[in-house]
Write a protein that holds these residues in place. Structure first.
Motif, PDB file in Angstrom:
ATOM      1  N   ILE A 163      30.594 101.923  41.021  1.00  0.00           N
ATOM      2  CA  ILE A 163      31.429 102.111  42.205  1.00  0.00           C
ATOM      3  C   ILE A 163      31.553 100.754  42.892  1.00  0.00           C
ATOM      4  O   ILE A 163      30.692  99.880  42.730  1.00  0.00           O
ATOM      5  CB  ILE A 163      30.847 103.155  43.181  1.00  0.00           C
ATOM      6  CG1 ILE A 163      29.459 102.723  43.684  1.00  0.00           C
ATOM      7  CG2 ILE A 163      30.788 104.519  42.539  1.00  0.00           C
ATOM      8  CD1 ILE A 163      28.887 103.632  44.769  1.00  0.00           C
ATOM      9  N   ARG A 164      32.612 100.589  43.649  1.00  0.00           N
ATOM     10  CA  ARG A 164      32.796  99.330  44.368  1.00  0.00           C
ATOM     11  C   ARG A 164      31.921  99.314  45.619  1.00  0.00           C
ATOM     12  O   ARG A 164      31.759 100.338  46.287  1.00  0.00           O
ATOM     13  CB  ARG A 164      34.262  99.131  44.745  1.00  0.00           C
ATOM     14  CG  ARG A 164      35.176  99.063  43.529  1.00  0.00           C
ATOM     15  CD  ARG A 164      36.536  98.483  43.861  1.00  0.00           C
ATOM     16  NE  ARG A 164      37.385  98.579  42.670  1.00  0.00           N
ATOM     17  CZ  ARG A 164      37.322  97.756  41.633  1.00  0.00           C
ATOM     18  NH1 ARG A 164      36.445  96.766  41.649  1.00  0.00           N
ATOM     19  NH2 ARG A 164      38.126  97.904  40.592  1.00  0.00           N
ATOM     20  N   VAL A 211      35.144 101.804  36.750  1.00  0.00           N
ATOM     21  CA  VAL A 211      34.851 102.045  38.160  1.00  0.00           C
ATOM     22  C   VAL A 211      35.368 103.420  38.558  1.00  0.00           C
ATOM     23  O   VAL A 211      36.534 103.756  38.314  1.00  0.00           O
ATOM     24  CB  VAL A 211      35.490 100.953  39.043  1.00  0.00           C
ATOM     25  CG1 VAL A 211      35.260 101.249  40.523  1.00  0.00           C
ATOM     26  CG2 VAL A 211      34.916  99.581  38.678  1.00  0.00           C
ATOM     27  N   SER A 239      33.452 100.637  48.810  1.00  0.00           N
ATOM     28  CA  SER A 239      33.967 102.000  48.770  1.00  0.00           C
ATOM     29  C   SER A 239      33.243 102.927  49.747  1.00  0.00           C
ATOM     30  O   SER A 239      32.144 102.637  50.231  1.00  0.00           O
ATOM     31  CB  SER A 239      33.830 102.570  47.355  1.00  0.00           C
ATOM     32  OG  SER A 239      32.460 102.734  47.013  1.00  0.00           O
ATOM     33  N   SER A 241      34.841 104.992  41.958  1.00  0.00           N
ATOM     34  CA  SER A 241      34.380 105.074  43.346  1.00  0.00           C
ATOM     35  C   SER A 241      34.767 106.404  43.994  1.00  0.00           C
ATOM     36  O   SER A 241      33.947 107.050  44.647  1.00  0.00           O
ATOM     37  CB  SER A 241      34.953 103.914  44.154  1.00  0.00           C
ATOM     38  OG  SER A 241      34.562 102.673  43.606  1.00  0.00           O
TER      39      SER A 241
END
Length: 459
Positions: free
Chosen positions: A131-132, A297, A135, A299
């Motif tokens: 995940i970023r 990814v 986020s 997020s």
């Protein structure tokens, strides 16, 4: 000494992708380490030094720590406590044995629209996604996680080779990530058990002997019980040199038969093709040209999983444990535990290295829970045992006593509270088969403590 495989441009490109590198951006991995299989990993180095590791034909791993992302890693692996070399000598069988666990894992992640990068390694799989750090899911993890003061102080001193720090938000997010992965592991284990021919354990817990020795499939959660900056994972297309490690005691003739092994993306390969490809350097350039290894990814998708975790029995139990632990005083003493079986006091009398073994920690948590100890008191007792002078050497230079005690208490007490731990092996015969019955002529019977524990289920 260089390895010809490492000189392939497509191989180097796939490795760089996994580090978060692009034509316009430097790698986002905080560091790299390498090993020749005969000694320890090198000191952490900038991810920009990848060519140096490849020119030296190292087994190369990247940090779990990333400047832009929070990486998730689910580690599924075969372990044989009597014949560790079987993992490498019979790769097709080993991967087939893990298929029910892999299938269950991918199915559960798919429910949440998460499609991880699945890497085949020497003993199993690593499923990786991220995940970023900008986020909502990351922010929710930072609000959920807690870090003991001793570990927070360590993190405040840590810098990557490029000068990055582990800020408090990242530390808390990693702490909460461990809880979320525990929840996933509970679900995976329950889904996989009916179809899996071997016991499925959360971490490396010994079992009784079968036809091929004491073998298990491990959902290895141990990386979440270590400080964040100490953990790393092998990069795709790296050499896998673990069989060379002295602890396995394999001679040169055995190594010649087993190596080379490479870490590869599984893609659509079945177990037979995956095992063959990972051992055939001639196939790797073609595989590297046909795949991608950038960490995916998810997020937004992770928010749904976080919602499910927060409303689960385990999520509620975790939250209560965390609150009670924050208020729990240190252990008053390390005297023998009244009413405990001798095998428990033996472990506390010989903490190094018995209290570093997951099966021993599970036994401590089971017995003390049966004796009506709350989990926060168990964690404080283990922390005190770790802090006592027991010729630990450099163990606690890298690891943190409070965090390790919290993690393993939470893991095993949570399994008891939710019923995931069926206690089927909480008996004297199993304890002996595992190799943990160290008290001769013991007149105790663990069945009595098991019965007490069944009566103390809390969720």
């Amino acid at each position: 000494m260089t390895n010809p495989h490492y000189q392939q441009p497509t191989v180097r490109q796939r490795m760089a992708e996994f580090l978060g590198q692009s034509p316009t951006h430097r790698p986002t991995a905080a560091y790299l380490v390498g090993a020749d299989g005969r000694g320890e990993f090198t000191a952490p180095a900038s991810a920009r030094t990848l060519p140096h590791f490849l020119d030296g034909a190292f087994d190369v791993e990247r940090s779990l720590w990333d400047r832009s992302l929070l990486l998730f890693d689910l580690d599924i692996e075969y372990q044989n406590f009597d014949a560790p070399g079987l993992a490498w000598a019979e790769p097709e069988r080993v991967l087939r044995l893990q298929e029910p666990v892999l299938t269950a894992t991918l199915g559960i992640l798919r429910e949440h629209s998460i499609a991880p990068l699945t890497l085949v390694s020497g003993r199993g799989y690593h499923l990786v996604w991220a995940i970023r750090r900008a986020s909502l899911a990351f922010r929710r993890l930072t609000e959920l996680g807690t870090v003991p003061p001793s570990l927070a102080a360590r993190y405040a001193l840590v810098r990557s080779p490029d000068g990055d720090r582990i800020d408090p938000a990242l530390a808390r997010a990693f702490a909460a990530q461990g809880r979320l992965v525990e929840y996933l592991a509970h679900r995976i284990r329950q889904a996989a058990l009916p179809a899996c021919p071997l016991p499925v354990q959360l971490t490396a817990i010994e079992v009784g002997r079968g036809a091929s020795g004491r073998e298990i499939i491990s959902l290895d959660l141990s990386e979440y019980g270590d400080p964040f900056h100490t953990r790393h994972l092998r990069i795709p297309f790296s050499l896998y040199l673990k069989p060379r490690e002295p602890r396995w005691r394999l001679d040169e003739a055995q190594l010649e038969r087993l190596l080379p092994i490479f870490a590869i993306p599984r893609g659509d390969l079945d177990p037979v093709a995956a095992a063959a490809t990972a051992r055939n350097p001639a196939r790797l350039a073609g595989l590297a040209s046909a795949c991608q290894t950038r960490i995916p990814v998810f997020s937004r998708a992770m928010n749904r999983l976080l919602d499910q975790y927060a409303s689960s029995a385990l999520g509620r139990w975790h939250q209560a444990f965390s609150q009670r632990l924050a208020a729990a005083p240190p252990a008053a003493a390390l005297d023998p535990v009244p009413g405990a079986p001798p095998c428990l006091d033996w472990l506390f009398a010989h903490p190094n290295d018995w209290l570093l073994k997951p099966a021993a920690l599970q036994h401590v948590v089971r017995v003390l829970t049966a004796l009506a100890w709350p989990p926060e008191a168990i964690a404080r007792r283990l922390e005190a045992a770790y802090c006592r002078d027991s010729a630990w050497g450099r163990t606690w230079v890298a690891l943190d006593p409070a965090w390790r005690a919290e993690f393993y208490t939470r893991l095993f007490a949570g399994m008891i509270a939710t019923g995931v731990d069926t206690l089927i092996d909480f008996n004297c015969v199993s304890h002996q088969e595992k190799g943990y019955c160290r008290v001769p002529d013991c007149r105790s019977n663990l069945a009595g403590w098991r019965d007490r524990l069944h009566a103390r289920r809390t969720v």
